[in-house]
Scaffold this active site. Sequence first.
Site, PDB file in Angstrom:
ATOM      1  N   GLU A 125       0.863  -1.196   0.000  1.00 50.94           N
ATOM      2  CA  GLU A 125       0.000   0.000   0.000  1.00 50.94           C
ATOM      3  C   GLU A 125       0.886   1.228   0.000  1.00 50.94           C
ATOM      4  O   GLU A 125       1.427   1.602   1.031  1.00 50.94           O
ATOM      5  CB  GLU A 125      -0.903   0.016   1.248  1.00 50.94           C
TER       6      GLU A 125
ATOM      7  N   ASP B  21      -7.852  -1.464  -6.679  1.00 55.41           N
ATOM      8  CA  ASP B  21      -7.884  -0.529  -5.562  1.00 55.41           C
ATOM      9  C   ASP B  21      -9.107   0.349  -5.754  1.00 55.41           C
ATOM     10  O   ASP B  21      -9.278   0.954  -6.812  1.00 55.41           O
ATOM     11  CB  ASP B  21      -6.611   0.309  -5.509  1.00 55.41           C
TER      12      ASP B  21
ATOM     13  N   PHE C 194     -20.289  -5.683   0.914  1.00 52.25           N
ATOM     14  CA  PHE C 194     -19.279  -5.461   1.951  1.00 52.25           C
ATOM     15  C   PHE C 194     -18.990  -3.953   2.035  1.00 52.25           C
ATOM     16  O   PHE C 194     -19.538  -3.161   1.264  1.00 52.25           O
ATOM     17  CB  PHE C 194     -18.002  -6.254   1.643  1.00 52.25           C
TER      18      PHE C 194
ATOM     19  N   PHE D  73     -18.731  -0.207   2.307  1.00 50.65           N
ATOM     20  CA  PHE D  73     -19.701   0.883   2.366  1.00 50.65           C
ATOM     21  C   PHE D  73     -20.996   0.594   1.604  1.00 50.65           C
ATOM     22  O   PHE D  73     -21.830   1.489   1.434  1.00 50.65           O
ATOM     23  CB  PHE D  73     -19.055   2.182   1.857  1.00 50.65           C
ATOM     24  N   ASP D  74     -21.183  -0.638   1.161  1.00 50.60           N
ATOM     25  CA  ASP D  74     -22.405  -0.977   0.409  1.00 50.60           C
ATOM     26  C   ASP D  74     -23.709  -0.597   1.118  1.00 50.60           C
ATOM     27  O   ASP D  74     -24.662  -0.168   0.450  1.00 50.60           O
ATOM     28  CB  ASP D  74     -22.433  -2.474   0.053  1.00 50.60           C
TER      29      ASP D  74
ATOM     30  N   LYS E   8     -25.863  -5.741  -8.181  1.00 54.66           N
ATOM     31  CA  LYS E   8     -24.691  -4.873  -7.944  1.00 54.66           C
ATOM     32  C   LYS E   8     -23.714  -5.012  -9.122  1.00 54.66           C
ATOM     33  O   LYS E   8     -23.179  -4.022  -9.615  1.00 54.66           O
ATOM     34  CB  LYS E   8     -24.009  -5.227  -6.617  1.00 54.66           C
TER      35      LYS E   8
ATOM     36  N   HIS F 230     -18.903  -0.044 -10.050  1.00 56.27           N
ATOM     37  CA  HIS F 230     -17.568   0.445 -10.408  1.00 56.27           C
ATOM     38  C   HIS F 230     -16.636  -0.727 -10.724  1.00 56.27           C
ATOM     39  O   HIS F 230     -15.923  -0.714 -11.705  1.00 56.27           O
ATOM     40  CB  HIS F 230     -17.040   1.272  -9.229  1.00 56.27           C
ATOM     41  N   ARG F 231     -16.673  -1.749  -9.863  1.00 54.27           N
ATOM     42  CA  ARG F 231     -15.767  -2.891 -10.047  1.00 54.27           C
ATOM     43  C   ARG F 231     -16.101  -3.626 -11.342  1.00 54.27           C
ATOM     44  O   ARG F 231     -15.214  -3.967 -12.119  1.00 54.27           O
ATOM     45  CB  ARG F 231     -15.863  -3.831  -8.829  1.00 54.27           C
TER      46      ARG F 231
HETATM   47  P1  ITT Z   1      -7.159  -5.028  -0.585  1.00 56.06           P
HETATM   48  O1  ITT Z   1      -6.522  -3.658  -0.682  1.00 56.06           O
HETATM   49  O2  ITT Z   1      -6.339  -6.005   0.157  1.00 56.06           O
HETATM   50  O3  ITT Z   1      -7.602  -5.568  -1.914  1.00 56.06           O
HETATM   51  P2  ITT Z   1      -9.211  -3.501   0.740  1.00 56.06           P
HETATM   52  O4  ITT Z   1     -10.422  -3.868   1.511  1.00 56.06           O
HETATM   53  O5  ITT Z   1      -8.218  -2.573   1.402  1.00 56.06           O
HETATM   54  O6  ITT Z   1      -8.512  -4.847   0.271  1.00 56.06           O
HETATM   55  P3  ITT Z   1      -9.637  -1.473  -1.299  1.00 56.06           P
HETATM   56  O7  ITT Z   1      -8.407  -0.725  -0.865  1.00 56.06           O
HETATM   57  O8  ITT Z   1      -9.841  -1.645  -2.759  1.00 56.06           O
HETATM   58  O9  ITT Z   1      -9.682  -2.923  -0.647  1.00 56.06           O
HETATM   59  O10 ITT Z   1     -10.965  -0.807  -0.776  1.00 56.06           O
HETATM   60  C1  ITT Z   1     -10.948   0.132   0.258  1.00 56.06           C
HETATM   61  C2  ITT Z   1     -12.227   0.082   1.026  1.00 56.06           C
HETATM   62  O11 ITT Z   1     -13.246   0.686   0.230  1.00 56.06           O
HETATM   63  C3  ITT Z   1     -12.726  -1.308   1.357  1.00 56.06           C
HETATM   64  O12 ITT Z   1     -12.179  -1.778   2.557  1.00 56.06           O
HETATM   65  C4  ITT Z   1     -14.223  -1.083   1.469  1.00 56.06           C
HETATM   66  O13 ITT Z   1     -14.535  -0.619   2.761  1.00 56.06           O
HETATM   67  C5  ITT Z   1     -14.457   0.013   0.460  1.00 56.06           C
HETATM   68  N1  ITT Z   1     -14.933  -0.576  -0.810  1.00 56.06           N
HETATM   69  C6  ITT Z   1     -14.218  -0.908  -1.900  1.00 56.06           C
HETATM   70  N2  ITT Z   1     -15.007  -1.447  -2.858  1.00 56.06           N
HETATM   71  C7  ITT Z   1     -16.248  -1.454  -2.347  1.00 56.06           C
HETATM   72  C8  ITT Z   1     -17.514  -1.903  -2.812  1.00 56.06           C
HETATM   73  O14 ITT Z   1     -17.663  -2.469  -3.998  1.00 56.06           O
HETATM   74  N3  ITT Z   1     -18.563  -1.758  -2.004  1.00 56.06           N
HETATM   75  C9  ITT Z   1     -18.435  -1.192  -0.788  1.00 56.06           C
HETATM   76  N4  ITT Z   1     -17.302  -0.773  -0.267  1.00 56.06           N
HETATM   77  C10 ITT Z   1     -16.202  -0.893  -1.028  1.00 56.06           C
END
Ligand code: ITT
Length: 185
Positions: free
Chosen positions: A38, A67, A142, A144-145, A165, A170-171
């Site tokens: 990170e 990310d 998961f 902020f969903d 979803k 976005h994903r």
């Molecule tokens: P990795 O970096 O190990 O992949 P992470 O949980 O830290 O896991 P991110 O940095 O991509 O993943 O995401 C940061 C946060 O943003 C994540 O912990 C969630 O709380 C939120 N987030 C990301 N994508 C999301 C989604 O599709 N829906 C809701 N919250 C999301």
Amino acid sequence: MGKKVAIVTSNAAKGEEARRILERLGIEAEVVEMEKLEIQSESLEEIALRAARAAYEVLRRPLVVDDSGLFVEALNGFPGPYSSYVYKKIGVRGVLKLMEGVKDRRAYFKTALAYVSQGVERVHVGVVWGRIAEEARGSGGFGFDPIFIPEGHSRTFAEMEPWEKDALSHRARAYEAFAAELKWI
Ligand code: ITT
């Protein structure tokens, strides 16, 4: 397609969501649970690419790192690249508290998806606009969903079925752009 892609993440729920999206797109993938590198940066693209390069040094196989972050307009884009930290420290309730009494609830989720394999590096992004709910609703998804309502809808991502979803997120948009290019690289 014949290219098995590793999805590198420390977040099992996120990894499973990515695997499901890739499966629908006809790309075989497996989740490799691993702490990502990170770096401190305002750019999700740079964070994802640097983490993917570092993971490739270890795994030496085609892989993706995504990310993602939640960018709230009234908070000048906070938590954005700090979403993971903010989620762990103050969670959904903390963000709702910051938004108490705030009328402008516009926000977007963004994913930067980095792919690295031998001699190849690509980054694709996906964005979905929506608004921050007045209260947390739903138990799916998961992060902020439970407080994100995508534009044109009244339910939060956490109240939707996984496929709903995936049709908007976005994903999914970032992975779709990646999948369209994968057959050429
Ligand atoms: P990795 O970096 O190990 O992949 P992470 O949980 O830290 O896991 P991110 O940095 O991509 O993943 O995401 C940061 C946060 O943003 C994540 O912990 C969630 O709380 C939120 N987030 C990301 N994508 C999301 C989604 O599709 N829906 C809701 N919250 C999301």
